[in-house]
Scaffold this motif. Structure first.
Motif, mmCIF file in Angstrom:
data_model
loop_
_atom_site.group_PDB
_atom_site.id
_atom_site.type_symbol
_atom_site.label_atom_id
_atom_site.label_comp_id
_atom_site.label_asym_id
_atom_site.label_seq_id
_atom_site.Cartn_x
_atom_site.Cartn_y
_atom_site.Cartn_z
ATOM 1 N N ASP A 124 0.846 -1.181 0.000
ATOM 2 C CA ASP A 124 0.000 0.000 0.000
ATOM 3 C C ASP A 124 0.892 1.246 0.000
ATOM 4 N N PRO A 125 1.307 1.731 -1.168
ATOM 5 C CA PRO A 125 2.288 2.818 -1.237
ATOM 6 C C PRO A 125 1.811 4.090 -0.540
ATOM 7 N N LYS A 126 2.709 4.686 0.230
ATOM 8 C CA LYS A 126 2.445 5.960 0.912
ATOM 9 C C LYS A 126 3.608 6.905 0.655
ATOM 10 N N GLU A 127 3.301 8.206 0.626
ATOM 11 C CA GLU A 127 4.313 9.217 0.376
ATOM 12 C C GLU A 127 4.796 9.854 1.682
ATOM 13 N N TYR A 128 6.098 10.021 1.787
ATOM 14 C CA TYR A 128 6.713 10.694 2.931
ATOM 15 C C TYR A 128 7.686 11.750 2.420
ATOM 16 N N LEU A 129 7.763 12.841 3.164
ATOM 17 C CA LEU A 129 8.699 13.914 2.850
ATOM 18 C C LEU A 129 9.942 13.747 3.718
ATOM 19 N N SER A 130 11.092 13.616 3.066
ATOM 20 C CA SER A 130 12.347 13.471 3.801
ATOM 21 C C SER A 130 12.790 14.819 4.341
ATOM 22 N N LEU A 131 13.202 14.831 5.594
ATOM 23 C CA LEU A 131 13.635 16.052 6.266
ATOM 24 C C LEU A 131 15.146 16.082 6.341
ATOM 25 N N THR A 132 15.735 17.208 5.987
ATOM 26 C CA THR A 132 17.193 17.305 5.966
ATOM 27 C C THR A 132 17.757 17.899 7.249
ATOM 28 N N LYS A 133 16.904 18.509 8.069
ATOM 29 C CA LYS A 133 17.357 19.157 9.300
ATOM 30 C C LYS A 133 16.664 18.534 10.508
ATOM 31 N N ASN A 134 17.041 19.022 11.696
ATOM 32 C CA ASN A 134 16.484 18.509 12.943
ATOM 33 C C ASN A 134 15.016 18.911 13.078
ATOM 34 N N ASN A 135 14.136 17.950 13.278
ATOM 35 C CA ASN A 135 12.710 18.181 13.507
ATOM 36 C C ASN A 135 12.274 17.333 14.690
ATOM 37 N N PHE A 136 11.647 17.951 15.692
ATOM 38 C CA PHE A 136 11.273 17.177 16.868
ATOM 39 C C PHE A 136 10.050 17.761 17.560
ATOM 40 N N SER A 137 9.413 16.932 18.374
ATOM 41 C CA SER A 137 8.354 17.342 19.299
ATOM 42 C C SER A 137 8.763 16.916 20.693
ATOM 43 N N GLN A 138 8.317 17.681 21.710
ATOM 44 C CA GLN A 138 8.769 17.371 23.068
ATOM 45 C C GLN A 138 7.688 17.641 24.108
ATOM 46 N N TYR A 139 7.491 16.656 24.973
ATOM 47 C CA TYR A 139 6.656 16.793 26.171
ATOM 48 C C TYR A 139 7.635 16.886 27.336
ATOM 49 N N THR A 140 7.781 18.078 27.904
ATOM 50 C CA THR A 140 8.770 18.307 28.950
ATOM 51 C C THR A 140 8.198 17.910 30.306
ATOM 52 N N GLU A 141 8.938 17.098 31.028
ATOM 53 C CA GLU A 141 8.466 16.614 32.337
ATOM 54 C C GLU A 141 8.495 17.742 33.363
ATOM 55 N N GLY A 142 7.731 17.546 34.456
ATOM 56 C CA GLY A 142 7.727 18.505 35.557
ATOM 57 C C GLY A 142 6.332 18.862 35.991
ATOM 58 N N GLY A 143 6.233 19.482 37.173
ATOM 59 C CA GLY A 143 4.932 19.894 37.693
ATOM 60 C C GLY A 143 4.065 18.704 38.021
ATOM 61 N N ALA A 144 2.864 18.660 37.449
ATOM 62 C CA ALA A 144 1.910 17.584 37.722
ATOM 63 C C ALA A 144 2.243 16.300 36.983
ATOM 64 N N LYS A 145 3.199 16.343 36.057
ATOM 65 C CA LYS A 145 3.556 15.156 35.278
ATOM 66 C C LYS A 145 5.070 14.943 35.304
ATOM 67 N N PRO A 146 5.561 14.385 36.426
ATOM 68 C CA PRO A 146 6.993 14.087 36.482
ATOM 69 C C PRO A 146 7.310 12.863 35.629
ATOM 70 N N GLY A 147 8.578 12.642 35.439
ATOM 71 C CA GLY A 147 9.022 11.497 34.650
ATOM 72 C C GLY A 147 10.269 11.855 33.875
ATOM 73 N N GLN A 148 10.397 11.279 32.685
ATOM 74 C CA GLN A 148 11.517 11.584 31.805
ATOM 75 C C GLN A 148 10.974 12.295 30.565
ATOM 76 N N THR A 149 11.521 13.468 30.262
ATOM 77 C CA THR A 149 11.061 14.239 29.109
ATOM 78 C C THR A 149 10.984 13.362 27.863
ATOM 79 N N VAL A 150 9.836 13.426 27.182
ATOM 80 C CA VAL A 150 9.623 12.632 25.967
ATOM 81 C C VAL A 150 9.947 13.502 24.758
ATOM 82 N N LYS A 151 10.918 13.066 23.971
ATOM 83 C CA LYS A 151 11.321 13.788 22.769
ATOM 84 C C LYS A 151 11.299 12.837 21.583
ATOM 85 N N THR A 152 10.547 13.203 20.558
ATOM 86 C CA THR A 152 10.452 12.396 19.342
ATOM 87 C C THR A 152 11.071 13.166 18.191
ATOM 88 N N THR A 153 12.048 12.558 17.525
ATOM 89 C CA THR A 153 12.759 13.175 16.405
ATOM 90 C C THR A 153 12.329 12.503 15.108
#
Length: 280
Positions: A124-153
């Motif tokens: 089932d072919p799907k199209e993706y765009l290749s990224l040449t630079k750093n791209n990420f999302s981050q859920y920073t830990e602390g406050g009411a939600k301690p733990g280890q910061t979640v970072k997806t690259t």
């Protein structure tokens, strides 16, 4: 299977003085059933009028990337018309493997060639765009939600080549670190999300969208959500990048919702949020 939004529009100014009508245009695929979702402002409802018309799709010629001399001659003979999807490439040559290919798309009468990564070419072919630079999302830990910061690259993002929408929930080409418990064990984040649960109006969540090295730029907007959210998005034209800061108690900054509702980002489905692109 989960539905995928291929095109959408809200209040087309080209519809005249009463511009509450909407128009969409997309390239359909053979043997695919399409559904039309119609919504109304706030709590209003009633009858609506739907008009559908079909036009011939552009012809699909050989790929314009790593071609043989014979294929290049064929491109010239057929007016340099390129493929419009990875499925079209696979249909012409079922032996094609996953990899980089050239597609062609016409927007407002202007035809543009661009490179995509074709994935799942054997099924089932799907199209993706290749990224040449750093791209990420981050859920920073602390406050009411301690733990280890979640970072997806992300190294590639899912691109709907008909609507030029990014499915921010597709994490096929991503890697993640960290874990935070927020109703579920959060171990990865969607694309274009900055989130935290630190303090009211907090903004320690981070995200970076960097499309330099691609022919695209972001035109879809961003919004804050959650409880007492803080943060925002800023654009750097020199690098074609967006920096997101987001948070709250708990809160986030994320690509605008496609359904007029707000969802907790780490629990969204692909139909909820998308990020719209256009050619530079």
């Amino acid at each position: 299977s989960e539905e995928e939004c291929v095109a959408g529009n809200n209040d087309d100014a080209g519809c005249g003085i009463w511009n509450k009508a909407s128009t969409v245009q997309f390239q359909s695929e053979p043997n695919v059933l399409y559904a039309v979702y119609v919504d109304s402002p706030r709590t209003s409802g009633g009858l609506f009028e739907l008009s559908v018309s079909c036009v011939d799709a552009p012809a699909a010629g050989p790929i314009l990337g790593d071609t043989t001399t014979e294929e290049k001659n064929e491109v010239e003979a057929f007016g340099n018309v390129g493929y419009i999807s990875c499925a079209a490439i696979r249909n012409r040559n079922p032996s094609n493997d996953d990899g980089e290919y050239m597609l062609e798309k016409t927007v407002d009468g202007v035809s543009t060639e661009f490179k995509v990564w074709c994935h799942n070419m054997d099924s089932d072919p799907k199209e993706y765009l290749s990224l040449t630079k750093n791209n990420f999302s981050q859920y920073t830990e602390g406050g009411a939600k301690p733990g280890q910061t979640v970072k997806t690259t992300f190294t590639k993002i899912r691109l709907n080549v008909t609507s030029l929408m990014i499915d921010i929930n597709d994490r096929t080409f991503s890697t993640s670190v960290g874990k935070i418990y927020h109703d579920i064990n959060v171990t990865s984040m969607p694309f274009a999300v900055a989130q935290d649960c630190s303090t009211p109006y907090g903004r320690t969540g981070r995200a970076l969208i960097n499309l330099s090295g691609t022919p695209f730029k972001v035109i879809g907007g961003f919004s804050k959500g959650g409880y007492l959210p803080g943060g925002g998005a800023s654009y750097d034209s020199s690098t074609n990048s967006w920096k997101l800061e987001g948070g709250g108690y708990c809160g986030w900054c994320v690509a605008n919702s496609q359904t007029r509702e707000s969802y907790v980002p780490h629990m969204i489905k692909s139909i909820h949020h998308a990020l719209e692109l256009t050619f530079e």
